[in-house]
Structures are given as C-alpha cells and as structure tokens.
Motif scaffolding. Structure first.
Motif, PDB file in Angstrom:
ATOM      1  N   UNK A 498     -22.442 -17.422  10.009  1.00 59.14           N
ATOM      2  CA  UNK A 498     -21.939 -18.332   8.991  1.00 59.14           C
ATOM      3  C   UNK A 498     -20.426 -18.208   8.824  1.00 59.14           C
ATOM      4  N   UNK A 499     -19.979 -16.970   8.760  1.00 56.56           N
ATOM      5  CA  UNK A 499     -18.555 -16.703   8.570  1.00 56.56           C
ATOM      6  C   UNK A 499     -17.719 -17.421   9.628  1.00 56.56           C
ATOM      7  N   UNK A 500     -18.097 -17.222  10.881  1.00 52.04           N
ATOM      8  CA  UNK A 500     -17.344 -17.802  11.974  1.00 52.04           C
ATOM      9  C   UNK A 500     -17.387 -19.318  11.959  1.00 52.04           C
ATOM     10  N   UNK A 501     -18.566 -19.831  11.714  1.00 50.94           N
ATOM     11  CA  UNK A 501     -18.709 -21.284  11.691  1.00 50.94           C
ATOM     12  C   UNK A 501     -17.892 -21.870  10.553  1.00 50.94           C
ATOM     13  N   UNK A 502     -17.901 -21.164   9.431  1.00 50.94           N
ATOM     14  CA  UNK A 502     -17.114 -21.624   8.296  1.00 50.94           C
ATOM     15  C   UNK A 502     -15.638 -21.705   8.656  1.00 50.94           C
ATOM     16  N   UNK A 503     -15.133 -20.622   9.259  1.00 56.46           N
ATOM     17  CA  UNK A 503     -13.715 -20.607   9.656  1.00 56.46           C
ATOM     18  C   UNK A 503     -13.405 -21.776  10.587  1.00 56.46           C
ATOM     19  N   UNK A 504     -14.258 -21.871  11.587  1.00 58.30           N
ATOM     20  CA  UNK A 504     -14.074 -22.879  12.609  1.00 58.30           C
ATOM     21  C   UNK A 504     -14.061 -24.291  12.012  1.00 58.30           C
ATOM     22  N   UNK A 505     -15.012 -24.576  11.163  1.00 58.56           N
ATOM     23  CA  UNK A 505     -15.123 -25.932  10.621  1.00 58.56           C
ATOM     24  C   UNK A 505     -14.042 -26.233   9.598  1.00 58.56           C
ATOM     25  N   UNK A 506     -13.791 -25.260   8.702  1.00 58.28           N
ATOM     26  CA  UNK A 506     -12.856 -25.548   7.611  1.00 58.28           C
ATOM     27  C   UNK A 506     -11.421 -25.603   8.116  1.00 58.28           C
ATOM     28  N   UNK A 507     -11.168 -24.999   9.266  1.00 60.65           N
ATOM     29  CA  UNK A 507      -9.814 -25.093   9.831  1.00 60.65           C
ATOM     30  C   UNK A 507      -9.708 -26.227  10.821  1.00 60.65           C
ATOM     31  N   UNK A 508     -10.838 -26.652  11.339  1.00 62.49           N
ATOM     32  CA  UNK A 508     -10.830 -27.692  12.362  1.00 62.49           C
ATOM     33  C   UNK A 508     -11.113 -29.054  11.787  1.00 62.49           C
ATOM     34  N   UNK A 509     -12.210 -29.608  12.179  1.00 62.56           N
ATOM     35  CA  UNK A 509     -12.529 -31.000  11.860  1.00 62.56           C
ATOM     36  C   UNK A 509     -12.578 -31.301  10.354  1.00 62.56           C
ATOM     37  N   UNK A 510     -12.898 -30.277   9.529  1.00 61.82           N
ATOM     38  CA  UNK A 510     -12.986 -30.527   8.085  1.00 61.82           C
ATOM     39  C   UNK A 510     -11.769 -30.008   7.317  1.00 61.82           C
TER      40      UNK A 510
END
Ligand code: ADP
Ligand code: MG
Length: 693
Positions: A498-510
């Motif tokens: 979850x942590x990684x996905x959160x970082x990835x998404x909140x910094x990327x497409x979202x």
C-alpha cells in the motif's frame, strides 16, 4: 481376555516397538487410534488386467514375471526399467529413483503392480510409469483381490504395514458396541457401527463402502448436531430469557421516521426478531445479508425495542471506524426519540476520566444503547440491565465467545449476530447450529450491480486513467492492497504494498488530486480522521489495506481497484467490492492481478461472472477449507474424519433433523449423558461446555 481400545498399538500383531514409534508421528498411539485411522482412498484391485489389454491413461492391476531389468541415470533421474509379461503380452514398467529395488528384483520375479499406463516421453515406449503400489509375490502365492485401502502414511511405513496391522486388529477385536439408539438406526437405515468400521477398512464392494461411509459420517454429524442442540436446549430450559412487549411507541415512531420503506426481507426479518424478543426464550439469531442489504436498520429497530421495554442494548463491531459510523447514524436517528446512545471506543478507554465516566453511565443505566468495539468486553464494563447484544460483522466469533458475551448481564440477554459474509448453508448447519437463521436476500431498490473486471498488470496505466476520469466527474475511489510494507521475503514476489502504491499514485497520475493512505497499523485516531475526510468528500482517492473491508458506507465512492487481487479470498473480494455501488451512480470494481496461473485467474474470473456472495463463499470454502475461510482455527469445527460438509450435505441435513427430533423428544437423561461421553471421546474438548454441564 479383556479387550481395551485404549491399550497401546503395540498389542496389535504386526506392530513392534519400531513401528509403534513410526505410528506415533501420525498420532497413532492406541488401538483406537489405529482403528480410526480411516483410509485416505482406495485402490480397486478386484480385477487383473491381461497385459495385452492395458490402455494408455488407464489405471491397471497387472500380474506377471519380470525380465530385461536395466538401470541408468538421465537428467538427474535414476531410472529402473523392466519388462513384465503374462500369457497375453508384455509391457515396460518404470521406477524412478528407487535404486534399492535393483537388489530385490530379478529375472523371473513374480510381481503385481498397480499404476497408470503412459507413454514414456523420452523413449516413446508404452510403460507403467505412474506406479501406485506394487508387491513382489511368492511363486505360488495366491493373489488377494479386492478394494484395497490406502492410508495416510509416512516414508517409514508402507501401505502393507497398515493393511496387515488393521486386518489383525479387526480379527481379534470383539464387536464394537452400538452408540446410536436402535430405533434411529432402523429409521435412518444405517449400517451397524461394527460393520461400518470393518467395511471402511476392507469394503467388499463399492456399495458396502458407501454404506459404511454414510454411517460413520452420520455419526460424526449427528453427534455435532446433538451437541449444538444441547447448547441451545440448555439456554432455553435452564435460562429463561427476558420478555418484551409488542412493538410500542418508540419502535413505531422510528419506523415512520425512516427516510425509506423497509424491503420485504427487512420487514420479515424484523418481524421474526420482534417475535423472538417477545417470547420467553432468549433470542439467538443469525442475520445474514449481503453487503448493503440494510442490516443496520434491523439492529436499530431491535435495540429500540429493547430500550422501550426498559433494557439497555449493546452493539459490537470489529473496527473503530465501523463503531463510529454506527454511532453517528444512531445518534442522528434516535436523539429525537429521547434515546441516549454512547460510544465505547479505544479513544474513550485510553483516557481514565472518559472511561470511568462512560463506565458509570453504563452501569448506572443512563445510556440506553452502547456501541463499541471489543472494548465492550473489558472487565469494567457492567451494564445495569443489558437486554440485547448485537454483534456486527463478527462472524469469526465462535459458540464459546458468544456465550462469554452473554455473561455481561444479570438477566439472560437476547442476541443477534449480523454478518455480510455469506455463510454457506453447510456452515450455518454446523458452526452456527446453535443459532436460528434469518436471510436478507433482497436489496434496497435502485441498487445497480457493480461492474467487475479482471485486468493484468499491463493494463494498470489504463485502469488508473479511468479512475482519474471518474474522480474528475466528482466521484471517489478506493485502491486496496494486500500488504502494508514489503518484507524481505516478499521482495521477490512482486507485491506492491500500500505504501509504495500510495507514493507512486499520489506523486504520479493523481498528483493534483487529494489522496490519502490508510492501513491497520495506523493509530485509530488517524484512521478515523482520514475516513471522515474521505466520507466528507475531501479526500478523493483512498489507498488502503483491508481495513475498509467491513461495513463502512461512502455512497459517492464508485470505483474500487484491488491490487494483487489473487492474494485475497473470493469472499473477501466480494466484501471489498461491497464498499462501492452504495449510491445511485454506476460503480466499478477492477481486479489487478499479475498471476496468470490457471487457478488464480479462474477464481478471479468468477468475480466477474457472479454477484452472488453465497456462490463465491461456497467456492472459497471448497478451495481453501473452513480454516482459511474463518481465519486460523477459530471456526470451531471439530475435525471430521469421515464426513465432508460438501460431499455429505445430504447426510448433514439428515443428521440435523434426526438430532432435532432426538433432543426434543428424548427425556432420558442417562441417554444424554452417554451421548455427551461419546461426544467427548470423539471430539475431545471441543464441546467442553457440554461436558461440564
Ligand atoms: P449492511 O447490510 O451492509 O450493513 P447498511 O445497513 O449499511 O447495509 O445499509 C446500506 C445502505 O442502504 C444504507 O445507506 C442504508 O441507509 C440504506 N438502506 C437500508 N435499507 C434501505 C431501504 N429499505 N431502502 C433504501 N435504502 C436502504
Ligand atoms: Mg453493516
């Protein structure tokens, strides 16, 4: 000489100290243990196939003489080949990695072999290379044909050790006394216990095997059912419950103030609940209804009914978030009726002052309804007059835990267990056999099914673009991940925590969209804050672990993406999916999986094709067994030796009916006691309550 089943297995001919030791690793110590070490499967050795008639992929029993024994090593395999011949023809026999056989097999050795005929992939020769068992025969040895038992075993013990020892034991053993009433045996057309135990080891025919399995399965299921009925009977006969009056002003006011009309199933369920509460017996009811079917309102109505009869009510939830949500709903709807609702959360219990205050309000009877988590079970919590206990989404609670909860009150409180986990019928008949069951199948009007699709990791980008488009139209979305952080051993397994996905998404497409992360290791105050902000629409995308699994209601959330979906059970996925589709907009559930393994994929495809939680639960149960389904070993099901709650559903229902009749009709206390003893013998302390009674 007296025969005692509890004597050591060493009294059996064919079992010496060494074998007794080996048997111990299978938990076989006494003759009883050996006798009830029932076969895992059987080999049909009734007919010998002439070698010329052996066909590819067929299971055959061949008898002949060996020649052309050869041995070689290829690709790390030690291969022993020989030719087996009878009057009709010859065939190759192949053993892998059994070099020791070279010393035992010779030209002319007489051999019986049971196995499957295959084409050897490297030589193209027809060969029996999947050998189930074989036996070297004496030149004039008579071949014993029949259905042969196959036992769960270890490397140290081969099948013939079991076959010989059990045969010897059965030969010496006096007839096993019957444990069921003669009348029941006649009525159910059951084989005698003695015949059944003999036949399960050495059946003369398939029909006899089926009869013996039915008898032994019936015994197991009947005893369990009697146990559950006894618990129920005890709570009925020995403890009189409270008696509520017909629905009064408060219940009726609540009914008229509802912003919607109850569905047919809701009305029916509440009518049953009201009836239970008005009877002198304590209510023990399980309410099952898929996510979103509207169980909360039933709980509220029942609690209000308890209150208008002068009792307090308690509702227990598995999470703080859910407790908070119920608390808010309840206060909003009930404060106008002058009902006082309290919340017992971790936040409250941490502060000594708040804790004592609410404890006093509970014991002083100031609070009418208390909603809380496990905090409700703590020692200081004592109700003035607790009349109704509801557990929400606590399907992991066993019989004993339910009983413990009941002890919180001076009177015998009514009890409702509510769950959205569709519990298959087989389970409600076993674990929940002490409860009456109500089903809410109908959904409130206007619900649209959640469109579910399975995607591979390659489509991830497209998936999140879709999510973004939905958010831009004013909706909200969940992203659910199986793990919080990556442990060393999981680094290789491509798990995106979850942590990684959160970082990835909140910094990327979202990047320009308010996102948040929520997981089980966070402080509950932080979790609450995030959940509140999500519910208020401030947070648009919520990345989470399964903490949102149960009960939370955010109608504006229309999309759920589940990462590593193959990691979840089907029931769990269905629960998660139930978090969306709670409003009027079309909703989506997208399962991302990087596993293309046949089984995993087929399982997920089932999510696409059915919205029926029961079907999914049955499937889960088949695939993963009750332990997995109910978490660890909390399911409280005694280990069954013969019965299988799926295959034997019919027998289970027969046993259930027979137990019901037996327990209600029989006034013979001696008989109960004997049953209890048999239960204890067969199931140890699983039914401790009964033994102590
Ligand atoms: P669950 O069975 O999953 O606990 P809830 O009780 O949380 O379901 O109900 C889900 C939603 O459906 C809630 O927002 C509730 O207000 C609404 N609801 C319940 N019953 C009805 C009904 N008869 N008609 C319309 N909406 C309903
Ligand atoms: Mg609910």
């Amino acid at each position: 000489m007296k025969f005692n089943f509890e004597d050591s297995v060493m009294y059996v001919k064919g079992v010496g100290p060494a074998r007794a030791k080996a048997l111990e690793s299978l938990n076989i110590r006494t003759m009883y243990d050996l006798l009830t070490h029932y076969p895992r499967s059987y080999e049909d050795q009734r007919n010998i196939t002439p070698i010329a008639h052996a066909r590819i992929d067929e299971q055959v029993v061949l008898v002949g003489r060996l020649s052309n024994i050869s041995f070689h090593t290829a690709r790390n395999l030690k291969i022993l080949n020989a030719i087996l011949s009878d009057a009709s023809g010859s065939i190759q026999i192949t053993w892998f990695n059994q070099e020791y056989l070279l010393k035992k097999l010779h030209d002319g050795t007489r051999l019986m072999v049971i196995g499957k005929v295959k084409v050897n992939s490297w030589s193209g020769v027809l060969s029996v290379n999947q050998i189930n068992s074989f036996a070297i025969l004496e030149p004039n040895e008579e071949i014993s044909l029949g259905i042969k038992p196959v036992y769960a075993s270890t490397a140290a013990l081969n099948q013939s050790v079991f076959r010989v020892a059990i045969k010897n034991l059965l030969a010496k053993m006096p007839p096993i006394p019957e444990i069921l009433p003669a009348e029941l045996i006649r009525e159910m057309d059951l084989m005698s216990l003695d015949a059944a135990i003999r036949a399960i080891h050495f059946p003369a025919s398939e029909a006899e095997l089926a009869q013996s399995r039915r008898r032994l399965a019936f015994d197991e299921l009947f005893l369990i059912q009697c146990g559950l009925m006894l618990i129920k009977r005890q709570s009925r006969d020995e403890q009189l419950g409270i008696i509520c009056k017909k629905n009064g002003a408060l219940v009726n006011k609540l009914l008229t103030s509802l912003p919607f009309k109850l569905t047919g199933d809701q009305s029916k369920t509440f009518a049953t609940v009201a009836q239970d509460m008005e009877s002198k017996f304590p209510m023990r009811r399980l309410i099952q209804g898929d996510v979103g079917s509207g169980k909360t309102i039933i709980a509220m109505l029942a609690l209000v009914k308890a209150v208008e009869n002068g009792y307090q009510g308690a509702m227990m939830t598995p999470t703080e978030i859910l407790a908070n949500q119920h608390y808010e709903t309840f206060t909003k709807m009930l404060s106008g009726l002058g009902i006082k609702v309290g919340l017992l959360s971790a936040k409250v219990t941490r502060s000594k002052k708040l804790r004592e205050e609410i404890y006093n309000q509970i014991s002083g009877g100031e609070l009418d309804i208390v909603i809380g988590t496990h905090a409700l079970l703590q020692e200081g919590v004592n109700f003035a007059k607790l009349g109704l206990i509801i557990t929400d989404e606590q399907h992991r609670f066993g019989v004993a835990q339910r009983a413990a909860l009941g002890k919180k009150s001076a009177v015998v409180p009514d009890m409702i267990v509510m769950t959205a986990t569709p519990i298959p019928r087989t389970m409600t008949l076993t674990i929940y056999g002490d409860l009456d069951v109500s089903l809410i199948k109908e959904m409130p009007p206007g619900r649209k099914p959640v469109k579910t699709s399975v995607k591979t990791i390659r489509s991830r980008k497209t998936v999140y673009e879709f999510v973004k488009a939905e958010i831009e139209q004013g909706r909200q979305a969940y992203v659910v991940c199986p793990l919080i952080e990556r442990s060393e051993s999981e680094k290789l397994n491509y798990i995106d925590p979850a942590e990684e996905i959160y970082q990835q998404l909140s910094r990327g497409i979202f990047k320009n969209i308010p996102c948040a992360l929520i997981h089980g290791k966070m402080k509950s105050a932080d979790k609450d804050e995030i959940m509140t902000r999500f519910r208020d629409g401030e947070i648009k995308l919520l990345v989470s672990t399964t903490v949102i699994e149960v009960g939370v209601d955010v109608p504006n959330a229309t999309v759920m993406v589940i990462e590593n979906a193959e990691r979840f059970g089907l029931s769990q996925l269905h629960q998660l999916r139930g978090r969306v589709g709670r409003g009027s907009e079309k909703s989506y559930c997208i399962l991302i999986s990087n596993s293309n393994q046949g089984d995993a994929r087929a399982r997920l495809d089932l999510m696409e094709s059915t919205a029926d939680g029961f079907e999914l639960a049955e499937e889960d149960l088949k695939l993963r067994g009750p332990g997995e389904f109910f978490g660890e070993s909390q399911h409280g099901l005694p280990d069954l030796k013969v019965a299988n709650v799926f295959r034997d559903l019919h027998t289970l229902i027969e046993a259930r009916n027979a137990a019901e009749k037996f327990i209600t009709n029989s006034a013979d206390l001696d008989y109960f006691n004997r049953l209890r003893q048999n239960l204890a013998l067969a199931y140890g302390d699983k039914f401790k309550q009964i033994n102590e009674a």
